[in-house]
Design a protein around this motif. Sequence first.
Motif, PDB file in Angstrom:
ATOM      1  N   ILE A  72       0.870  -1.173   0.000  1.00  0.00           N
ATOM      2  CA  ILE A  72       0.000   0.000   0.000  1.00  0.00           C
ATOM      3  C   ILE A  72       0.903   1.218   0.000  1.00  0.00           C
ATOM      4  O   ILE A  72       1.533   1.554   1.017  1.00  0.00           O
ATOM      5  CB  ILE A  72      -0.955  -0.003   1.211  1.00  0.00           C
ATOM      6  N   GLN A  73       0.999   1.835  -1.175  1.00  0.00           N
ATOM      7  CA  GLN A  73       1.825   3.023  -1.303  1.00  0.00           C
ATOM      8  C   GLN A  73       1.068   4.223  -0.734  1.00  0.00           C
ATOM      9  O   GLN A  73      -0.104   4.422  -1.051  1.00  0.00           O
ATOM     10  CB  GLN A  73       2.154   3.280  -2.775  1.00  0.00           C
ATOM     11  N   MET A  74       1.740   4.996   0.105  1.00  0.00           N
ATOM     12  CA  MET A  74       1.209   6.277   0.558  1.00  0.00           C
ATOM     13  C   MET A  74       2.255   7.326   0.204  1.00  0.00           C
ATOM     14  O   MET A  74       3.366   6.988  -0.208  1.00  0.00           O
ATOM     15  CB  MET A  74       0.890   6.212   2.055  1.00  0.00           C
ATOM     16  N   ARG A  75       1.923   8.592   0.321  1.00  0.00           N
ATOM     17  CA  ARG A  75       2.859   9.616  -0.148  1.00  0.00           C
ATOM     18  C   ARG A  75       4.109   9.701   0.722  1.00  0.00           C
ATOM     19  O   ARG A  75       5.167  10.128   0.260  1.00  0.00           O
ATOM     20  CB  ARG A  75       2.158  10.976  -0.219  1.00  0.00           C
ATOM     21  N   VAL A  79       3.563   0.545   2.887  1.00  0.00           N
ATOM     22  CA  VAL A  79       3.309  -0.522   3.847  1.00  0.00           C
ATOM     23  C   VAL A  79       3.190  -1.818   3.053  1.00  0.00           C
ATOM     24  O   VAL A  79       2.467  -1.867   2.058  1.00  0.00           O
ATOM     25  CB  VAL A  79       2.019  -0.239   4.644  1.00  0.00           C
ATOM     26  N   VAL A  80       3.901  -2.841   3.482  1.00  0.00           N
ATOM     27  CA  VAL A  80       3.872  -4.130   2.795  1.00  0.00           C
ATOM     28  C   VAL A  80       3.162  -5.153   3.670  1.00  0.00           C
ATOM     29  O   VAL A  80       3.552  -5.364   4.822  1.00  0.00           O
ATOM     30  CB  VAL A  80       5.299  -4.615   2.467  1.00  0.00           C
ATOM     31  N   HIS A  95      -3.573   7.021  -1.185  1.00  0.00           N
ATOM     32  CA  HIS A  95      -2.901   5.721  -1.247  1.00  0.00           C
ATOM     33  C   HIS A  95      -3.100   5.072  -2.607  1.00  0.00           C
ATOM     34  O   HIS A  95      -4.009   5.432  -3.353  1.00  0.00           O
ATOM     35  CB  HIS A  95      -3.378   4.790  -0.123  1.00  0.00           C
ATOM     36  N   CYS A  96      -2.232   4.108  -2.876  1.00  0.00           N
ATOM     37  CA  CYS A  96      -2.281   3.398  -4.158  1.00  0.00           C
ATOM     38  C   CYS A  96      -1.765   1.974  -3.938  1.00  0.00           C
ATOM     39  O   CYS A  96      -0.556   1.766  -3.811  1.00  0.00           O
ATOM     40  CB  CYS A  96      -1.420   4.124  -5.201  1.00  0.00           C
TER      41      CYS A  96
END
Lengths: 130, 130
Positions: A72-75, A79-80, A95-96
């Motif tokens: 979960i990419q955040m700016r 988080v993996v 998030h992306c």
Amino acid sequence: MGSPVGQTGGVTGDVVDLGQKFELISEHWSPKLVATLNDYEVKLVKVQGEFVWHTHEDTDELFLVVEGQLTIQMRDRDVVLGAGQLFVVPRGVEHCPRADAEVKALLLEPSGVVNTGDAGGDLTAVVEAI
Amino acid sequence: MGSPVGQTGGVTGDVVDLGQKFELISEHWSPKLVATLNDYEVKLVKVQGEFVWHTHEDTDELFLVVEGQLTIQMRDRDVVLGAGQLFVVPRGVEHCPRADAEVKALLLEPSGVVNTGDAGGDLTAVVEAI
């Protein structure tokens, strides 16, 4: 919590077997409704590749990975999540999600939340019950 | 959804590893808080034996079994859950969980719900975060 006493809590009132439900899902990034809890929805989703950057301004969003590895990419950080790990993306945090290989995940959020949040676009899904 | 934009959604904002969290739990029938999602709580619990018959008049309650076999007794039927299976007990439905051997389960319900519902008694737990 607006439904009357005695209304069934689940979509069907039956046991939900996550493994069996995932077998019914073929499309990526298209969450399927498997249970409701008051005015919240439990959804299952298969994802692979990169989603779109988006924000849910009014709600937190829970991801529980059942199989695979989800980033979960955040700016400000990534988080993996592996199988058996969960994370709550706080409301208002862009998030992306990204998955290099296919991931099976459980999502939890209030009814009616749009998967692409404020971003819209082609990946916006109509959630069906399975 | 009464908290302001930007408030952290999780208890700590960190990844929750279910396996690691279960290792911190020794007592049966005492749910521990591991994440919040808006005004809902994600709790983990180890159970063994029989709980008490009780009802949550105002809310549904979700059980997701992570390990073991959990029987949710209701007055008109029993539901048996294995690992990877979930069930939502509808509001107002009297129920009594039972586990012949130890079960690890994830619970989801609104904040502040008392584990023993209307029944009270010795098994009523104060929920701590872990």
